[in-house]
Design a protein around this motif. Structure first.
Motif, short mmCIF file in Angstrom:
data_model
loop_
_atom_site.label_atom_id
_atom_site.label_comp_id
_atom_site.label_asym_id
_atom_site.label_seq_id
_atom_site.Cartn_x
_atom_site.Cartn_y
_atom_site.Cartn_z
N ASN A 181 0.83 -1.21 0.00
CA ASN A 181 0.00 0.00 0.00
C ASN A 181 0.87 1.26 0.00
N ARG A 182 1.93 1.24 0.81
CA ARG A 182 2.83 2.40 0.84
C ARG A 182 3.57 2.56 -0.48
N PHE A 183 3.92 1.45 -1.12
CA PHE A 183 4.62 1.52 -2.40
C PHE A 183 3.72 2.08 -3.49
N LYS A 184 2.44 1.71 -3.48
CA LYS A 184 1.51 2.26 -4.47
C LYS A 184 1.40 3.78 -4.31
N ALA A 185 1.35 4.24 -3.06
CA ALA A 185 1.28 5.68 -2.82
C ALA A 185 2.57 6.36 -3.26
N ALA A 186 3.72 5.72 -2.98
CA ALA A 186 5.00 6.31 -3.37
C ALA A 186 5.15 6.34 -4.89
N LYS A 187 4.63 5.32 -5.55
CA LYS A 187 4.72 5.28 -7.02
C LYS A 187 3.94 6.42 -7.65
N ALA A 188 2.74 6.67 -7.13
CA ALA A 188 1.94 7.79 -7.64
C ALA A 188 2.58 9.12 -7.28
N PHE A 189 3.15 9.21 -6.08
CA PHE A 189 3.79 10.45 -5.64
C PHE A 189 5.02 10.77 -6.48
N ASN A 190 5.73 9.75 -6.93
CA ASN A 190 6.98 9.94 -7.67
C ASN A 190 6.78 10.05 -9.18
N ALA A 191 5.53 10.02 -9.64
CA ALA A 191 5.28 10.02 -11.09
C ALA A 191 5.78 11.29 -11.76
N TRP A 192 5.80 12.42 -11.06
CA TRP A 192 6.19 13.70 -11.66
C TRP A 192 7.66 13.73 -12.07
N THR A 193 8.49 12.86 -11.45
CA THR A 193 9.92 12.89 -11.75
C THR A 193 10.25 12.36 -13.14
N GLY A 194 9.29 11.68 -13.78
CA GLY A 194 9.54 11.15 -15.11
C GLY A 194 9.84 12.22 -16.14
N ALA A 195 9.38 13.46 -15.90
CA ALA A 195 9.63 14.54 -16.85
C ALA A 195 11.03 15.12 -16.71
N VAL A 205 14.70 3.24 10.38
CA VAL A 205 13.40 2.96 10.97
C VAL A 205 12.45 2.44 9.90
N SER A 206 11.72 1.38 10.27
CA SER A 206 10.75 0.79 9.34
C SER A 206 9.35 0.88 9.97
N PRO A 207 8.31 1.16 9.19
CA PRO A 207 8.30 1.42 7.74
C PRO A 207 8.81 2.82 7.39
N PHE A 247 13.12 3.27 -1.83
CA PHE A 247 13.05 2.69 -0.50
C PHE A 247 11.78 1.86 -0.32
N MET A 248 10.66 2.36 -0.77
CA MET A 248 9.40 1.62 -0.67
C MET A 248 9.40 0.40 -1.57
N ASP A 249 9.96 0.53 -2.75
CA ASP A 249 10.06 -0.60 -3.67
C ASP A 249 10.94 -1.70 -3.08
N GLY A 250 12.06 -1.30 -2.50
CA GLY A 250 12.95 -2.27 -1.88
C GLY A 250 12.35 -2.93 -0.65
N ALA A 251 11.53 -2.18 0.11
CA ALA A 251 10.89 -2.74 1.30
C ALA A 251 9.91 -3.85 0.92
N CYS A 252 9.16 -3.66 -0.16
CA CYS A 252 8.26 -4.72 -0.63
C CYS A 252 9.05 -5.95 -1.06
N SER A 253 10.14 -5.73 -1.77
CA SER A 253 10.96 -6.85 -2.22
C SER A 253 11.54 -7.61 -1.03
N GLU A 254 11.97 -6.87 0.00
CA GLU A 254 12.54 -7.51 1.18
C GLU A 254 11.52 -8.40 1.88
N GLN A 255 10.31 -7.90 2.08
CA GLN A 255 9.31 -8.69 2.78
C GLN A 255 8.86 -9.90 1.95
N SER A 256 8.72 -9.72 0.64
CA SER A 256 8.34 -10.85 -0.20
C SER A 256 9.42 -11.92 -0.21
#
Length: 313
Positions: free
Chosen positions: A62-76, A164-166, A254-263
């Motif tokens: 859930n946090r990664f989905k929010a971070a992905k949407a939040f970081n979308a502006w950097t693509g430009a 500190v996590s999360p 960081f959020m992407d890596g946290a999901c990978s770590e838990q999986s």
């Protein structure tokens, strides 16, 4: 009386032999039984850790989905993340001076996520040095720092551990400040290496190349020329925007890596529980065979002793 004494003298060595065999047999059985009990306790722990990781993974997703949407502006302003395929990474396009920021974990028991990142960093360092270029490393995570010290320890300028996590965006801002204070602005590019989450069973390695924002590029193009800056100091505005861009990219990584770590930890604990079950089955079979062998030996010795007594009567 003499005959009874003679029989006891003949039977005594057999009784001592049987007793010694029983002692050895019981000790072996006890050791196997203790191993079974210990392995069962380990299986309980790994099964519990799998359940905990599954619960944490849901929150991290859930946090990664929010971070992905939040970081979308950097693509430009910078290139999209590059997922490393079967052919391996290609670092030929990196500039003269690069700062490598690998994301690893502070805790173990999570499969090979840290090993994969360390391997990618070693490949990057080797490729950069082969081209006559320079690089330094700032490690995020204690496990990655321990692994990289053995191969590229002389290039590590700073490390961040016990995170500190999360994670939160404030934490990412703190990491960005640390990177910039370590001289991040003086490098031609910052290379972020991290694990990219695909699903609960699959993750891949990826990297991002972030270059500083300047008023004009080498080709003479005006960066963000369609925007007006207030105050008119565009260079200062781009410098602040670059810091915010770096914080946003670090937060996403960081959020992407946290999901990978838990999986990865969930999969590792599932495999550990499965292996523990197989070991318990093998030890139980071994224990039953040892117990059956001991009982058979005791029966044979008792019957043999009784037969010897009957023959003497």
């Amino acid at each position: 009386m003499a005959s009874l004494r003679l029989i006891s003298q003949r039977i005594a060595p057999r009784i001592l032999a049987v007793a010694s065999q029983q002692t050895r047999g019981m000790a072996t059985e006890k050791q196997i039984f203790n191993q079974i009990v210990s392995t069962k306790n380990i299986r309980k722990i790994t099964a519990s850790m799998k359940m905990v990781s599954a619960a944490k993974l849901k929150g991290d997703e859930n946090r990664f989905k929010a971070a992905k949407a939040f970081n979308a502006w950097t693509g430009a302003l910078c290139t999209e993340p590059i997922v490393i395929g079967d052919d391996g990474p290609n670092f030929d396009d990196l500039p003269q001076r690069t700062l490598i920021v690998p994301f690893t974990s502070d805790r173990g028991l999570c499969g090979g996520i840290n090993t994969f990142i360390t391997r990618t960093v070693r490949v990057a360092v080797k490729s950069i040095h082969a081209q006559g270029k320079e690089c330094d490393i700032i490690v995020i995570g204690d496990k990655g720092r321990s692994q990289m010290k053995r191969s590229v320890g002389d290039l590590i300028t700073r490390s961040a551990t016990d995170i500190v996590s999360p994670g939160t965006f404030n934490l990412a801002c703190g990491l960005a400040t640390e990177v910039l204070e370590a001289g991040g602005k003086d490098y031609d590019a910052i290379l972020i290496v991290y694990n990219s989450f695909v699903n609960a069973a699959v993750y891949k390695q990826a990297y991002k190349v972030i270059t500083p924002l300047k008023a004009e590029t080498i080709e003479g193009d005006d960066v963000l020329g369609n925007y007006e800056f207030e105050p008119d100091d565009k260079a200062e505005g781009l410098e602040d925007l670059y810091e915010y861009l770096l914080a946003s990219q670090l937060y996403h990584s960081f959020m992407d890596g946290a999901c990978s770590e838990q999986s990865s930890r969930m999969t590792a604990m599932e495999n550990a529980s499965k292996n523990a079950g197989e070991m318990i089955d093998a030890l139980t079979l071994k224990y039953n065979r040892a117990r059956q062998s001991r009982i058979t030996t005791e029966l044979i010795e008792i019957i043999s002793g009784a037969s010897a007594i009957d023959k003497k009567k």
